[in-house]
Write a protein that holds these residues in place. Structure first.
Motif, short mmCIF file in Angstrom:
data_model
loop_
_atom_site.label_atom_id
_atom_site.label_comp_id
_atom_site.label_asym_id
_atom_site.label_seq_id
_atom_site.Cartn_x
_atom_site.Cartn_y
_atom_site.Cartn_z
N UNK A 135 0.63 -0.97 -0.54
CA UNK A 135 0.01 -0.19 -0.24
C UNK A 135 0.65 1.05 0.46
N UNK A 136 0.47 1.80 -1.17
CA UNK A 136 1.05 3.51 -1.17
C UNK A 136 0.74 4.96 -0.39
N UNK A 137 0.79 5.04 0.52
CA UNK A 137 0.22 6.76 0.98
C UNK A 137 0.89 8.26 0.58
N UNK A 138 0.99 8.64 0.28
CA UNK A 138 1.34 10.31 -0.24
C UNK A 138 1.58 11.08 1.66
N UNK A 139 2.55 11.63 0.99
CA UNK A 139 3.21 12.50 1.95
C UNK A 139 2.55 14.28 1.18
N UNK A 154 7.57 1.92 5.87
CA UNK A 154 9.11 2.47 5.18
C UNK A 154 8.28 4.12 5.27
N UNK A 155 8.95 4.72 4.99
CA UNK A 155 8.97 6.01 4.22
C UNK A 155 10.77 6.91 3.97
N UNK A 156 10.73 7.21 3.29
CA UNK A 156 11.49 8.08 1.96
C UNK A 156 11.83 9.42 3.15
N UNK A 157 10.79 9.64 4.18
CA UNK A 157 11.56 10.99 4.31
C UNK A 157 11.75 11.41 5.77
N UNK A 159 6.77 9.92 1.25
CA UNK A 159 5.48 8.25 0.99
C UNK A 159 5.77 7.42 1.90
N UNK A 160 4.67 7.26 2.24
CA UNK A 160 4.85 6.07 3.40
C UNK A 160 4.52 4.75 1.95
#
Length: 238
Positions: free
Chosen positions: A37-41, A100-103, A83-84
């Protein structure tokens, strides 16, 4: 949601944005027994950012676990808008959930029975996510038998269509001062700007590996004043 023509062991939607049609925000692989699942930040948009839709698609079409997969994408992590990514790896009788988050370049292994994630860093949930998690817990505790599946599905749909505003939420207000009230509900509906929730997806997996995949989505073309909904269901074993 539908089986993919190039790999019918994967069920997922498709990103309809030009140049992103192979991407997705949610998919399940019956072959590798995992969900992505992809969630945008929300935040600053990066110049020439890579489409985030490929992250889920690539994850569910290979046999790498999340830790190994993250190592493969880390080199390009800063090229994506923030993203998360949520992974669910299905075992013989349980599931491992990681984010995992790239932020912040952080992987978290979650062990709680009931979990909620949204458009914020997982350890800094929005109020509606925290309240949604409580609603999920109460619903699942009440309808926790296989014979209650019909009632469980109905209650989960009600949860996803919940328009109650969970305020105050300083994080949301700081991020979107003009529309934070409208964004504070689980079901988002802002007709004046034609923005909001357009699909609900429920994936039920039994310990024996039977999957019920239900998607309820707005019929196209979408009429914000007179919304029509359609329901698709898939049933299979993994």
């Amino acid at each position: 949601m539908a089986p993919w023509s190039e790999d019918n062991s994967v069920y997922g939607g498709r990103d309809l944005q030009p140049g992103c049609k192979t991407g997705t925000w949610l998919a399940i692989s019956t072959k590798y027994k995992k969900i992505g699942v992809l969630l945008n930040l929300p935040g600053v948009k990066k110049e020439n950012a890579i489409s985030r839709g490929s992250i889920v698609a690539d994850y569910v079409t290979n046999d790498l676990n999340l830790l190994d997969y993250v190592e493969c994408i880390k080199e390009d992590a800063n090229k994506y808008n923030d993203f998360v990514f949520v992974s669910v790896e299905l075992g013989s009788s349980s599931a491992e959930v990681k984010t995992y988050s790239n932020a912040n370049d952080e992987i978290i292994h979650w062990t709680n029975t009931y979990l909620g994630f949204g458009n914020s860093l997982p350890d800094k949930p929005l109020n509606k996510v925290q309240n949604g998690e409580k609603l999920l817990r109460d619903t699942c505790k009440k309808f926790n038998k296989i014979d209650n599946k019909f009632e469980l599905l109905n209650e989960l749909v009600k949860l996803l269509k919940n328009e109650q505003r969970y305020l105050p939420d300083p994080q949301l207000e700081n991020r979107q001062p003009n529309i934070y009230k409208e964004l504070s509900s689980i079901f988002v509906k802002i007709p004046v700007i034609k923005y909001g929730t357009r699909a609900h997806t429920i994936i039920l997996v039994t310990k024996s590996g039977h999957v019920d995949l239900i998607e309820i989505s707005m019929k196209s073309p979408i009429d914000v004043e007179n919304t029509q909904w359609e329901r698709n269901e898939f049933h299979f074993n993994i």
